[in-house]
Design an enzyme around this catalytic site. Structure first.
Site, mmCIF file in Angstrom:
data_model
loop_
_atom_site.group_PDB
_atom_site.id
_atom_site.type_symbol
_atom_site.label_atom_id
_atom_site.label_comp_id
_atom_site.label_asym_id
_atom_site.label_seq_id
_atom_site.Cartn_x
_atom_site.Cartn_y
_atom_site.Cartn_z
ATOM 1 N N LYS A 78 -5.969 10.847 -6.346
ATOM 2 C CA LYS A 78 -4.930 9.885 -6.714
ATOM 3 C C LYS A 78 -5.591 8.550 -7.022
ATOM 4 C CE LYS A 78 -0.583 8.775 -7.212
ATOM 5 N NZ LYS A 78 -0.983 8.006 -8.413
ATOM 6 N N ASN A 111 1.726 -6.878 -14.396
ATOM 7 C CA ASN A 111 2.775 -6.329 -13.539
ATOM 8 C C ASN A 111 2.679 -6.841 -12.099
ATOM 9 O OD1 ASN A 111 4.894 -4.207 -13.017
ATOM 10 N ND2 ASN A 111 3.291 -3.461 -11.678
ATOM 11 N N LYS A 133 -8.624 3.341 0.470
ATOM 12 C CA LYS A 133 -7.295 2.741 0.304
ATOM 13 C C LYS A 133 -6.204 3.788 0.512
ATOM 14 C CE LYS A 133 -6.734 0.252 -3.411
ATOM 15 N NZ LYS A 133 -6.886 -0.141 -4.839
ATOM 16 N N GLN A 176 -10.927 3.786 -3.753
ATOM 17 C CA GLN A 176 -9.610 4.418 -3.706
ATOM 18 C C GLN A 176 -9.521 5.458 -2.588
ATOM 19 O OE1 GLN A 176 -7.527 3.265 -6.388
ATOM 20 N NE2 GLN A 176 -5.850 3.993 -5.132
ATOM 21 N N GLY A 223 -1.016 4.061 -13.279
ATOM 22 C CA GLY A 223 -1.411 2.969 -14.153
ATOM 23 C C GLY A 223 -2.407 2.041 -13.482
ATOM 24 N N ASP A 224 -2.949 1.126 -14.256
ATOM 25 C CA ASP A 224 -3.863 0.104 -13.766
ATOM 26 C C ASP A 224 -3.912 -0.964 -14.859
ATOM 27 O OD1 ASP A 224 -6.003 -0.225 -11.431
ATOM 28 O OD2 ASP A 224 -7.003 -0.928 -13.244
ATOM 29 N N LYS A 260 -10.244 7.897 -9.919
ATOM 30 C CA LYS A 260 -9.988 6.802 -10.854
ATOM 31 C C LYS A 260 -10.377 7.264 -12.248
ATOM 32 C CE LYS A 260 -8.480 2.482 -10.750
ATOM 33 N NZ LYS A 260 -7.326 2.026 -9.971
ATOM 34 N N THR A 262 3.730 -3.167 -6.001
ATOM 35 C CA THR A 262 2.412 -3.716 -5.679
ATOM 36 C C THR A 262 2.464 -5.224 -5.481
ATOM 37 O OG1 THR A 262 1.487 -1.967 -7.081
ATOM 38 C CG2 THR A 262 -0.010 -3.681 -6.345
#
Length: 304
Positions: free
Chosen positions: A89, A239, A113, A110, A164-165, A125, A208
């Protein structure tokens, strides 16, 4: 040679020219040093060597047609780092700075996290050196479709679930999901960050940014303080930054800065959220446009 130093030497020898990844790995390993030195099982079973090496690294070519009818070529990446706890993920980043080292650095972090959420998800990622800035909706759609034409064979609800990123918002996730559905014939939860009309989650867009503010709020509460009346600086204008600002206003704080790849805005009266959303979510243009609406604000370009 200490355990962590030996691991770093191995990384630099086997994965050359990946500075960002070395830095991330070293910071994490040094923070874990007391635990690693205390319990010999980590060294005996080569746990750290296994964590710092991705389970799978996917590098592919992405060819797409621009509005002039010319073929363009970009690199695509997906680093499936660790699936010990569950499916990989992690987000997809579209930015010209993207390379294998940056994606590995992001994917490595990640892992930790995601594990801290307590959810059964692993770490990964991906992304591309494609730059969405200045591209038409049609060009972005064609790029996303080409990107997914390769990526789809490596992902799935129980395998790898991208999100997304930077450079990948609801529009891009929609294009990616549409192509995935077209290729597989399956309507399933293979991407997060989708629009509500095709399976997205409520408050996903705001989550976020709101979370960043809740974190700051709890830190202040531990010191007997609140966000009420605080003047805050916010980095970014995408965002996360937009909804960080929204929640700061709700809690009585005053955010006075935003930034993007071209420059920074300082508005001593507080960033106008309505203007910011219009510029970044509708017009999708530079923050220079903010000064046209609020001439008393200050704009500083990156060059300065």
């Amino acid at each position: 040679m200490p355990y962590t130093a030996k691991t770093m030497e191995y990384l630099k020898r086997t994965s050359p020219a990946q500075t960002e990844f070395y830095q991330a790995a070293e910071e994490v390993l040094l923070s874990l040093a007391p635990l690693l030195d205390k319990d010999p099982r980590y060294k005996k079973h080569n746990i750290i060597e296994r964590i710092v090496e991705p389970e799978r690294q996917i590098l592919f070519r992405v060819t797409w047609i621009d509005d002039k009818g010319e073929v363009q070529v970009n690199k695509g990446f997906r680093i499936e780092f660790n699936s010990c706890l569950g499916p990989y993920k992690g987000g997809l980043r579209f930015h010209p700075s993207v390379n294998a080292g940056i994606i590995k650095f992001l994917g490595f972090e990640q892992i930790f996290k995601n594990s801290l959420t307590g959810l059964p998800i692993g770490g990964g990622k991906g992304g591309s050196d494609f730059d969405p800035k200045g591209k038409s909706d049609g060009e972005i759609m064609r790029f996303c479709q080409s990107f997914m034409t390769e990526l789809y064979r490596h992902i799935g609800p129980t395998i790898d679930v991208p999100a997304g990123d930077i450079g990948v918002g609801g529009r891009e996730i929609g294009y990616l999901f549409g192509q995935y559905k077209r290729l597989t014939g399956r309507y399933e939860g293979v991407l997060t960050g989708k629009g509500l009309n095709w399976g997205g989650s409520l408050v996903r867009t705001e989550a976020t940014g709101y979370g960043a503010v809740y974190f700051a709020q709890n830190m202040l509460e531990a010191r007997g303080e609140t966000l009420e009346g605080k003047v805050c600086t916010v980095s970014g204008s995408g965002n996360v930054a937009i909804y960080t600002i929204e929640k700061l206003y709700e809690l009585g704080a005053k955010p006075v800065t935003v930034s993007d790849s071209r420059g920074m805005v300082y508005d001593k009266h507080g960033i106008n959220l309505e203007t910011l959303k219009e510029i970044k979510e509708v017009q999708k243009t530079s923050l220079e446009a903010y000064i046209k609406e609020h001439p008393n604000a200050e704009y500083t370009p990156v060059s300065e």
